[in-house]
Design a protein around this motif. Structure first.
Motif, PDB file in Angstrom:
ATOM      1  N   UNK A 126      36.697  25.123  54.481  1.00 48.19           N
ATOM      2  CA  UNK A 126      37.243  24.771  55.900  1.00 48.19           C
ATOM      3  C   UNK A 126      37.545  25.924  56.649  1.00 48.19           C
ATOM      4  N   UNK A 127      37.693  27.336  56.109  1.00 45.26           N
ATOM      5  CA  UNK A 127      38.013  28.430  56.769  1.00 45.26           C
ATOM      6  C   UNK A 127      37.230  29.666  56.220  1.00 45.26           C
ATOM      7  N   UNK A 128      36.979  30.142  55.013  1.00 46.31           N
ATOM      8  CA  UNK A 128      36.317  31.214  54.654  1.00 46.31           C
ATOM      9  C   UNK A 128      34.963  31.091  54.965  1.00 46.31           C
ATOM     10  N   UNK A 129      34.420  30.124  54.648  1.00 43.49           N
ATOM     11  CA  UNK A 129      32.994  29.943  55.123  1.00 43.49           C
ATOM     12  C   UNK A 129      32.685  29.879  56.504  1.00 43.49           C
ATOM     13  N   UNK A 130      33.404  28.983  57.277  1.00 41.77           N
ATOM     14  CA  UNK A 130      33.153  29.001  58.589  1.00 41.77           C
ATOM     15  C   UNK A 130      33.278  30.350  59.220  1.00 41.77           C
ATOM     16  N   UNK A 131      34.406  31.068  58.802  1.00 40.21           N
ATOM     17  CA  UNK A 131      34.776  32.354  59.526  1.00 40.21           C
ATOM     18  C   UNK A 131      33.944  33.643  59.022  1.00 40.21           C
ATOM     19  N   UNK A 132      33.102  33.223  57.757  1.00 39.38           N
ATOM     20  CA  UNK A 132      32.130  34.310  57.493  1.00 39.38           C
ATOM     21  C   UNK A 132      33.133  35.389  56.564  1.00 39.38           C
ATOM     22  N   UNK A 133      34.146  34.798  55.940  1.00 39.68           N
ATOM     23  CA  UNK A 133      35.151  35.805  55.110  1.00 39.68           C
ATOM     24  C   UNK A 133      34.223  35.850  53.611  1.00 39.68           C
ATOM     25  N   UNK A 134      33.456  36.634  53.537  1.00 40.94           N
ATOM     26  CA  UNK A 134      32.609  36.451  52.457  1.00 40.94           C
ATOM     27  C   UNK A 134      33.353  36.854  50.824  1.00 40.94           C
ATOM     28  N   UNK A 135      34.512  37.504  50.896  1.00 41.20           N
ATOM     29  CA  UNK A 135      34.926  37.985  49.612  1.00 41.20           C
ATOM     30  C   UNK A 135      36.345  37.401  49.418  1.00 41.20           C
ATOM     31  N   UNK A 136      36.949  36.806  50.778  1.00 37.73           N
ATOM     32  CA  UNK A 136      38.187  36.337  50.589  1.00 37.73           C
ATOM     33  C   UNK A 136      38.434  35.116  49.561  1.00 37.73           C
ATOM     34  N   UNK A 137      39.562  34.887  48.892  1.00 39.19           N
ATOM     35  CA  UNK A 137      39.724  33.670  48.087  1.00 39.19           C
ATOM     36  C   UNK A 137      41.275  33.682  47.872  1.00 39.19           C
ATOM     37  N   UNK A 138      41.598  32.386  47.307  1.00 37.07           N
ATOM     38  CA  UNK A 138      42.920  32.293  46.909  1.00 37.07           C
ATOM     39  C   UNK A 138      42.948  32.649  45.408  1.00 37.07           C
ATOM     40  N   UNK A 139      43.815  33.670  45.223  1.00 38.69           N
ATOM     41  CA  UNK A 139      43.838  34.183  43.605  1.00 38.69           C
ATOM     42  C   UNK A 139      45.485  34.385  43.496  1.00 38.69           C
ATOM     43  N   UNK A 140      45.937  33.167  42.989  1.00 41.57           N
ATOM     44  CA  UNK A 140      47.412  33.304  43.030  1.00 41.57           C
ATOM     45  C   UNK A 140      48.037  34.178  42.120  1.00 41.57           C
ATOM     46  N   UNK A 141      47.408  34.945  41.060  1.00 43.04           N
ATOM     47  CA  UNK A 141      48.063  35.528  39.778  1.00 43.04           C
ATOM     48  C   UNK A 141      47.972  37.008  40.252  1.00 43.04           C
ATOM     49  N   UNK A 142      49.040  37.598  40.830  1.00 43.34           N
ATOM     50  CA  UNK A 142      49.235  39.081  41.216  1.00 43.34           C
ATOM     51  C   UNK A 142      48.723  39.928  40.110  1.00 43.34           C
ATOM     52  N   UNK A 143      48.920  39.624  38.858  1.00 41.23           N
ATOM     53  CA  UNK A 143      48.747  40.521  37.697  1.00 41.23           C
ATOM     54  C   UNK A 143      47.279  40.865  37.665  1.00 41.23           C
ATOM     55  N   UNK A 144      46.442  39.954  38.354  1.00 37.46           N
ATOM     56  CA  UNK A 144      45.004  40.306  38.197  1.00 37.46           C
ATOM     57  C   UNK A 144      44.312  40.735  39.590  1.00 37.46           C
ATOM     58  N   UNK A 145      44.859  41.720  39.818  1.00 42.45           N
ATOM     59  CA  UNK A 145      43.960  42.019  41.268  1.00 42.45           C
ATOM     60  C   UNK A 145      42.894  42.729  40.905  1.00 42.45           C
ATOM     61  N   UNK A 146      41.729  42.374  41.964  1.00 45.37           N
ATOM     62  CA  UNK A 146      40.315  42.874  41.711  1.00 45.37           C
ATOM     63  C   UNK A 146      40.311  44.374  41.734  1.00 45.37           C
ATOM     64  N   UNK A 147      39.710  45.199  40.738  1.00 45.16           N
ATOM     65  CA  UNK A 147      39.754  46.531  40.507  1.00 45.16           C
ATOM     66  C   UNK A 147      39.047  46.795  41.733  1.00 45.16           C
ATOM     67  N   UNK A 148      39.278  48.295  42.174  1.00 38.70           N
ATOM     68  CA  UNK A 148      40.346  49.008  41.620  1.00 38.70           C
ATOM     69  C   UNK A 148      41.695  49.157  42.092  1.00 38.70           C
ATOM     70  N   UNK A 149      41.881  48.214  42.989  1.00 38.56           N
ATOM     71  CA  UNK A 149      43.223  48.432  43.665  1.00 38.56           C
ATOM     72  C   UNK A 149      44.449  48.489  43.013  1.00 38.56           C
TER      73      UNK A 149
END
Length: 548
Positions: free
Chosen positions: A198-221
């Protein structure tokens, strides 16, 4: 409180001048790294990234580096919520949502007719903030918090309302956490899937996602705490967030979002058009927050947006609909991202920060500095002189600067303060809160045999918490036990008769609640302590009874 920083700038608007503005950000706002962008008239007008995602490995930040956008998530979840409600012709979703809320929250809360979904997304629900209450439930800094294990227990321990729903505004993550869980129950889908479709695909946010666990940030940040003076240290978060702050996105994703918002703002029936309308309190007076969007009048224009914060990260976005200009700032440090975003927006929108020029320094001082108590909320207030003609008011977890206007008044854009007949009157405009406070009587020196007047164990039935007060004289410590464990000891400061501040500058999440006010209550004999009320701005009037 969400404020508009006063950052001087010069007027610019061309593509080249926008580029120069963005490239000046790293020198003006020093830190490990960051990413900024401007969307103007629905198109990318400029972006700039600098510094490092990881200082140790020297991996640079790029436009595709994924950041936790934290509380900016709220407005995105609200777009999904409104979209679901608008497409719900037979009200099946709305009915299922209310049923889910009844399952998640105490029945006496749901029985209040003014406690509604619109009050929740406007931060007018009167619920206490669960992140603040984690301190009273024994959480430790850097501890774990699980959405599906710990959050439902938190919702059952919020206690009653700490103000009547619809009467004022107080930032509260509980509103969005419970709505997120209720949306999942009502739809039978995960919030992540709903955001995607309902948001990410219509808005073309291609890598946005709900990732609740803050211990597992996508590398390398990596997120950093510190400063140029003290150095920067990587911080490891270990908490889970739902719709209150769990979305992660890159600068490219946020640019796509701003384009989507610019397009949606002109569509009369879009979810964003509805959500961005000015909210109101129960009495009809205007409010400045609704559906995850803060509204601020600044330098002759209305800006709508939100910030986000987590230990090691600060994020912000502003949108000026009249000028069709958006600014996004993503930082992997604790620097003030609102200052960064407002600096860029003022330049792009061709605004000048109004400089206050005086012929001579304002040396006005007042005679009513000291400590006061808001007896309704049981929150202590500190009034102290700051710079020339300035007062520092500590009340809502941070210091607010106000200018002295005469011997009995002071004000800023967000606060009006006056002193008359021995009472302090404060009007916090952005939260719609007015109250009068009495000065605190000076602390009593411990008498012989009465050195441990306040020490002991206290229990709160309403939130299921134990408060341990230890120490002697004016050096007391407070610690809390609850379903999250046994928390650390916090230093306490005696500021008035039977009133103490308990300092909490580090908690499960950042920023921490700051100073909690502890008001001890005496028995009928006036000599023994029978209980205490513990309050911070985000969670007021938690009642404790002293164990025998």
């Amino acid at each position: 409180m969400i404020t508009w920083p006063r950052v001087a700038c010069s007027a610019m608007s061309s593509t080249e001048s926008i580029k120069r503005t963005l490239e000046s950000v790293p020198s003006k706002f020093r830190g490990p790294g960051g990413a900024v962008a401007v969307v103007k008239d629905g198109e990318l007008a400029g972006q700039h990234v600098w510094g490092y995602a990881n200082l140790d490995t020297r991996i640079p930040i790029t436009p595709t580096t994924i950041f936790p956008i934290c509380s900016i998530s709220k407005q995105m979840v609200c777009l999904v919520l409104t979209d679901l409600l608008q497409s719900d012709k037979d009200k099946a979703f709305e009915d299922a949502l209310h049923k889910a809320l009844h399952e998640l929250l105490p029945e006496d809360m749901m029985a209040n007719k003014d406690f509604t979904i619109e009050r929740m997304v406007a931060m007018q629900s009167g619920l206490r903030d669960y992140w603040a209450l984690t301190v009273l439930w024994g959480a430790t800094p850097g501890g774990r918090f699980s959405i599906y294990q710990d959050a439902p227990k938190a919702l059952k321990r919020l206690g009653g309302f700490h103000f009547a729903p619809g009467t004022e505004m107080s930032y509260c993550n509980s509103n969005f956490m419970v709505l997120s869980l209720a949306i999942e129950k009502a739809t039978g889908q995960t919030l992540g899937d709903l955001l995607d479709s309902r948001l990410f695909i219509p808005a073309k946010m291609t890598t946005a996602a709900l990732r609740p666990d803050t211990e597992r940030l996508p590398a390398p940040l990596v997120g950093y705490e510190g400063s140029d003076e003290n150095g920067y240290v990587a911080y490891q978060n270990r908490i889970e967030w739902a719709g209150d702050a769990g979305i992660q996105a890159s600068l490219e994703d946020m640019v796509a979002y701003e384009k989507y918002i610019d397009h949606s703002s002109s569509e009369s029936h879009s979810a964003y058009q509805k959500n961005s309308q000015e909210p109101h309190y129960l009495d009809g007076s205007p409010a400045n927050y609704g559906f995850g969007l803060a509204r601020i009048e600044a330098d002759g224009m209305t800006v709508v947006g939100h910030g986000g914060a987590l230990a090691g990260f600060r994020l912000h976005r502003w949108y000026a609909a009249d000028k069709r200009v958006s600014v996004v700032a993503l930082l992997n440090s604790d620097m003030d991202s609102a200052e960064v975003a407002s600096y860029v927006l003022r330049n792009v929108a061709e605004l000048h920060a109004k400089e206050q020029q005086e012929d001579s320094p304002n040396e006005t001082k007042v005679e009513w500095t000291g400590y006061y108590l808001d007896e309704e909320a049981n929150l202590a207030i500190s009034v102290a002189h700051g710079g020339p003609g300035e007062l520092l008011i500590y009340y809502a977890g941070e210091e607010d600067k106000v200018k002295i206007t005469d011997s009995a008044k002071a004000s800023s854009k967000g606060i009006k303060v006056s002193y008359e007949d021995g009472k302090l009157s404060i009007h916090r405009l952005q939260e719609g809160r007015k109250f009068a406070a009495k000065p605190l009587a000076p602390p009593e020196a411990p008498s012989d045999g009465n050195d441990s007047l306040y020490t002991g164990a206290y229990r709160s039935e309403e939130i299921n918490s134990i408060f341990h007060c230890t120490g002697s004289g004016d050096m007391l410590y407070g610690a809390f036990d609850g379903y999250l464990g046994k928390g650390p000891a916090h230093l306490m400061k005696h500021i008035g008769k039977d009133v103490w501040w308990l300092s909490c500058q580090r908690s499960l999440d950042a920023p921490a609640p700051g100073n909690w006010t502890v008001v001890f209550h005496r028995g009928e004999d006036g000599k023994t302590i029978r209980g205490a009320t513990v309050s911070c701005w985000l969670a007021r009037n938690v009642q404790y009874v002293k164990k025998e």
